[in-house]
Design an enzyme around this catalytic site. Sequence first.
Site, PDB file in Angstrom:
ATOM      1  N   LYS B  64       0.719  -1.608  -0.158  1.00  0.00           N
ATOM      2  CA  LYS B  64       0.095   0.551   0.278  1.00  0.00           C
ATOM      3  C   LYS B  64       0.748   0.931  -0.096  1.00  0.00           C
ATOM      4  O   LYS B  64       2.106   0.724   0.331  1.00  0.00           O
ATOM      5  CB  LYS B  64      -0.505  -0.089   1.496  1.00  0.00           C
ATOM      6  CG  LYS B  64      -2.258   0.696   1.617  1.00  0.00           C
ATOM      7  CD  LYS B  64      -2.643   0.701   2.913  1.00  0.00           C
ATOM      8  CE  LYS B  64      -3.987   1.863   2.686  1.00  0.00           C
ATOM      9  NZ  LYS B  64      -4.911   1.352   4.128  1.00  0.00           N
ATOM     10  N   SER B 139      -9.605   1.782   3.634  1.00  0.00           N
ATOM     11  CA  SER B 139      -8.817   2.236   2.632  1.00  0.00           C
ATOM     12  C   SER B 139      -7.603   1.382   1.671  1.00  0.00           C
ATOM     13  O   SER B 139      -6.871   2.052   0.890  1.00  0.00           O
ATOM     14  CB  SER B 139      -7.897   3.378   3.781  1.00  0.00           C
ATOM     15  OG  SER B 139      -7.010   2.782   4.466  1.00  0.00           O
ATOM     16  N   SER B 163      -9.497  -1.187   7.462  1.00  0.00           N
ATOM     17  CA  SER B 163      -9.225  -1.060   5.636  1.00  0.00           C
ATOM     18  C   SER B 163      -8.681  -1.955   5.350  1.00  0.00           C
ATOM     19  O   SER B 163      -8.408  -2.327   4.120  1.00  0.00           O
ATOM     20  CB  SER B 163      -8.103   0.006   5.865  1.00  0.00           C
ATOM     21  OG  SER B 163      -9.020   1.551   6.238  1.00  0.00           O
TER      22      SER B 163
END
Lengths: 96, 457
Positions: B64, B139, B163
Site C-alpha cells: 500500500k 482504505s 481498512s
Amino acid sequence: MTHISQDDVQYLARLSNLELTDAETVNMQADLENIISYVEQLSQIDTTGVEPTYQVTDLKNIWREDKVDNYGVDRDDLLKLSPVVESNQIKVPKVL
Amino acid sequence: MKRISDYSTLSAVEAVRQSIARAKAMSEYNALISLCEDRALDRAAKVDAGEVTGRLAGIPFVAKDNFLTIDSQTTAASDFLRGFSSPIQATAVERLEAEGAICIGKANLDAFAHGGSTENSAFGPTRNAVDMTRVAGGSSGGSAVVVALDIVPFALGTDTGGSIRQPASFNGVVGVKPTYGAVSRFGVVAMASSTDTIGVLSSTVSDAELVMDILCGPDERDMTTIDDFFEPTVEPLRSMKIGLIKESMTDEVDSDVVRCTNDYVNELRAAGHIVEEVSLPLLKQALAIYYIVVSAEVSSNLGRYDGIRYGNRADGQSLAEIYGRSRDNGFMPENKRRIMIGSYVLSSGFFDAYYLHAQKVRTLLIESFDSLFEDYDLLIGPVTPTAAFKLNENTADPVKMYLADIMTVPASLAGLPAISVPAGESADGLPIGVQLIGPQKSDAMLLGIAKQLEETI
C-alpha cells in the site's frame, strides 16, 4: 442536533492550520454538524467510575539508551526532502 | 487466483516480469499508484543468482502506498506527498525483502488511509475487481484489487478501523488485521496511533499465514510492538466455541450478507465447532467512539505535514500562510474533515464531553469483549452491512460512508485480531466476506479455523 456556525468552522480551521476556501467552509459546516450529531449518541451511556482506555496492550513506558540512531540516513538525505534548501539549511520566510 | 506456491516453477525475473505486465494490462482498475520496475527486476536477478534466499524467494508483492519504500515514491495517495521519495524503508517491507519477496508496486488508497472506498485518493478511485462500476472498498482498496486481479499473490495493507477487512470482503480475497502491536509500524504513514495495524491481503488463508509469520515480532524502532506470539497452526483444531454477534445480523444488514454469514456458520458447525448467538450491545456505539478517538489522533498525527521539512510546499508570505495553504492543497476533503473533527473533540470545553467520554465508553466495549471471551474462543459476524457499493454512491454523505465501518471498528478499538475471509456472493455476483474476531494474540488460531474451512466454501 449540534449547531456549528461558520465562525466555529473558521476557528477550527485556525486550530488545525488549514486555510479553507469559502466553498469549503460552507460544506464543512454541514458535514461537521452531521458527524458531531452522530457521535452525540454516546452521551446517553453512563461512564461513572469508568477509566478511559488510551492503550490496549498494557505496555508501559519502554526505555532505551539515549543513543542516536540515524537509521542509516545522513543529513544530506534529509535535507534533500525539503522543498527549499539554501546553504545546508531549510529556508522559510522571515519569522521575526 | 494464484497462490504463492504457483510461482515455484518460475524464475524470480519471470515472476516479476509477468506480474508487472499484468499490472500494466489491468491499469484501468487504477489499483496501483506506481510501479517499482527497476528495483524489482534488480532484486529478482539477485534472487535468481542465489544472493537472496528465503521463504518468499522470487515472490512478487505490492505494498500500500503508505509504506515507505526506497527507490520509489511514497504518496499516501495525497497531493501533499506526491513525488515524495523516502530514504528509509518500512520494517514490514524489509522483513519481506529479507525473505526474498519483491515489491513490484505501490497500491492506491484513500489519502492518508482516511476512507472506506479508495475514492478519497488524489490519484483517482480504484475500481472493484469484480464490477468496475463499484468501489474497491478502502482504505486498502488497491491492495485488495491487485490480489483479486492476480497481479500478485499477496499485498501489504494497513487497518485502523477496517481498512484491510472491508476491501478484502468487497473483492473476494482474504484480509488479516492482526493484534495491535503484532507487526512493526516503523516506516508507515501514521493515521491513528492507538488502532493502526499492519496486515496482509492474499488469495488464500495459508499464504496469509506464511506472510504474517514473517511480519510478526518486535522491532526496536517501534516501541508499541509486542513479543512474537505467532505460531502457525499445524495440528487439527479442537472443537471451538464460537459466538455469532446478533447485533450484526439485524434487518438493517443486507439479506445476502446475512445469508453468507449463516452459510459460513453452518460450515463451522459441520466441521465440528459449536456456534451460539451472543450479544455485543455496544456494537453500534463503537462507530461513534471510533470517529471521536480516531479523528483526535488523526488531527495530531497529521500536524507534522507543514510543507517545511518534506512534502509539497505552497507559496506564502509568512509561515502561517505556508502552513495553511500547503495543508489546504495537500489534503483531500476527508482528511480535512477528520482533522477538524479531531480539533473539535480535543478543544477546551469539549474535551471531557467527547474525547474523554469516548475513551471511557471504549473501556466498556473492551470489557464486553473480555466477558464474551471468557465463554467463547472467538466471535463471528459480517464484515460489512452490504456488498461493494456503487462509485459515488456515498461520497456526498460522510456519515453514510462511515456506516460501512460499523462492524469492523469494534475489534480495532479493542486491539483484537480480526480476519475477513470469502464466504459467498450476493445475488448480483458480488463477493461477500465473513469476519472472525478473537482475543488478543489469537491471530494464528483464527487463520487455522479459516484454513480448515477454506476448501469447503
